[in-house]
Motif scaffolding. Structure first.
Motif, PDB file in Angstrom:
ATOM      1  N   PRO A 100       0.836  -1.200   0.000  1.00 54.90           N
ATOM      2  CA  PRO A 100       0.000   0.000   0.000  1.00 54.90           C
ATOM      3  C   PRO A 100       0.873   1.253   0.000  1.00 54.90           C
ATOM      4  O   PRO A 100       1.966   1.262   0.569  1.00 54.90           O
ATOM      5  N   VAL A 101       0.364   2.290  -0.648  1.00 54.08           N
ATOM      6  CA  VAL A 101       1.056   3.575  -0.720  1.00 54.08           C
ATOM      7  C   VAL A 101       0.232   4.584   0.083  1.00 54.08           C
ATOM      8  O   VAL A 101      -0.967   4.739  -0.160  1.00 54.08           O
ATOM      9  N   VAL A 102       0.872   5.240   1.051  1.00 54.78           N
ATOM     10  CA  VAL A 102       0.182   6.180   1.932  1.00 54.78           C
ATOM     11  C   VAL A 102       0.848   7.545   1.882  1.00 54.78           C
ATOM     12  O   VAL A 102       2.002   7.677   1.487  1.00 54.78           O
ATOM     13  N   ASP A 103       0.090   8.556   2.317  1.00 53.77           N
ATOM     14  CA  ASP A 103       0.673   9.894   2.436  1.00 53.77           C
ATOM     15  C   ASP A 103       1.173  10.094   3.871  1.00 53.77           C
ATOM     16  O   ASP A 103       1.179   9.149   4.672  1.00 53.77           O
ATOM     17  N   GLU A 104       1.567  11.305   4.214  1.00 52.05           N
ATOM     18  CA  GLU A 104       2.137  11.592   5.532  1.00 52.05           C
ATOM     19  C   GLU A 104       1.158  11.334   6.671  1.00 52.05           C
ATOM     20  O   GLU A 104       1.556  11.079   7.799  1.00 52.05           O
ATOM     21  N   GLN A 105      -0.141  11.401   6.397  1.00 49.95           N
ATOM     22  CA  GLN A 105      -1.169  11.164   7.421  1.00 49.95           C
ATOM     23  C   GLN A 105      -1.655   9.710   7.424  1.00 49.95           C
ATOM     24  O   GLN A 105      -2.675   9.412   8.037  1.00 49.95           O
ATOM     25  N   GLN A 106      -0.943   8.843   6.740  1.00 51.71           N
ATOM     26  CA  GLN A 106      -1.279   7.418   6.626  1.00 51.71           C
ATOM     27  C   GLN A 106      -2.587   7.169   5.872  1.00 51.71           C
ATOM     28  O   GLN A 106      -3.212   6.127   6.019  1.00 51.71           O
ATOM     29  N   ARG A 107      -2.991   8.143   5.046  1.00 47.44           N
ATOM     30  CA  ARG A 107      -4.164   7.936   4.186  1.00 47.44           C
ATOM     31  C   ARG A 107      -3.742   7.135   2.971  1.00 47.44           C
ATOM     32  O   ARG A 107      -2.710   7.417   2.355  1.00 47.44           O
ATOM     33  N   LEU A 108      -4.543   6.135   2.641  1.00 49.29           N
ATOM     34  CA  LEU A 108      -4.238   5.276   1.502  1.00 49.29           C
ATOM     35  C   LEU A 108      -4.373   6.065   0.207  1.00 49.29           C
ATOM     36  O   LEU A 108      -5.405   6.671  -0.054  1.00 49.29           O
ATOM     37  N   CYS A 109      -3.337   6.035  -0.613  1.00 50.07           N
ATOM     38  CA  CYS A 109      -3.328   6.746  -1.900  1.00 50.07           C
ATOM     39  C   CYS A 109      -3.321   5.784  -3.084  1.00 50.07           C
ATOM     40  O   CYS A 109      -3.685   6.160  -4.189  1.00 50.07           O
ATOM     41  N   GLY A 110      -2.875   4.545  -2.845  1.00 51.40           N
ATOM     42  CA  GLY A 110      -2.792   3.584  -3.929  1.00 51.40           C
ATOM     43  C   GLY A 110      -2.109   2.316  -3.478  1.00 51.40           C
ATOM     44  O   GLY A 110      -1.840   2.121  -2.297  1.00 51.40           O
ATOM     45  N   ILE A 111      -1.832   1.466  -4.454  1.00 55.25           N
ATOM     46  CA  ILE A 111      -1.094   0.213  -4.222  1.00 55.25           C
ATOM     47  C   ILE A 111      -0.077   0.093  -5.338  1.00 55.25           C
ATOM     48  O   ILE A 111      -0.353   0.448  -6.479  1.00 55.25           O
ATOM     49  N   VAL A 112       1.094  -0.409  -4.994  1.00 52.73           N
ATOM     50  CA  VAL A 112       2.106  -0.677  -6.006  1.00 52.73           C
ATOM     51  C   VAL A 112       2.382  -2.171  -6.007  1.00 52.73           C
ATOM     52  O   VAL A 112       2.521  -2.795  -4.954  1.00 52.73           O
TER      53      VAL A 112
END
Length: 142
Positions: A100-112
């Protein structure tokens, strides 16, 4: 190249209060083996077909068991701004085929996935990740 350039952004998620049956139905319809578990858009875990079958059924949990009781927490993830080399290294170390790909706030942005890496680079980095994922030893976490 940043991981945000190659990741998949259209990611389905499940909430921790949904049931194992709902998670399994999604996996069947999407032909997927795992789903990120989010709460208020933040990644809190992953649930896999193995979590449902082994952690759930083998321990006597039924299909109406909440995802939170079966999911893997403490998930290895990567940051939206990470470069591909760092992601390949983390994927190899964790011996997983997708992260999983997250931002600084641990919000899910995508998957690689390995596939994303092979399409987004010359394939050499995907091969490097695959070698690490396939190496014997290590403890599979997600």
């Amino acid at each position: 190249m940043k991981i945000s350039d190659v990741m998949t952004t259209d990611v389905q998620t499940i909430r921790p209060d949904q049931t194992a049956r709902e998670a399994a139905a999604f996996m069947l319809s999407a032909d997927a083996g795992s789903i990120p578990v989010t709460e208020d858009e933040r990644l809190i875990g992953m649930i896999t077909d193995r979590d449902i079958a082994v952690r759930g059924i083998a321990k006597g949990h039924g299909p109406d068991t909440p995802v939170r009781d079966l999911m893997t927490s403490g998930v290895v993830s990567v940051n939206l701004e990470d470069d591909i080399a760092a992601v390949v290294s983390k994927m190899s170390e964790a011996q997983v085929r997708r992260l999983p790909v997250v931002d600084e706030q641990q919000r899910l942005c995508g998957i690689v996935s390995l596939g994303d890496l092979s399409r987004g680079s010359e394939g050499e980095q995907a091969n490097q990740a695959l070698e690490g994922v396939s190496a014997p030893g290590g403890q599979h976490q997600q």
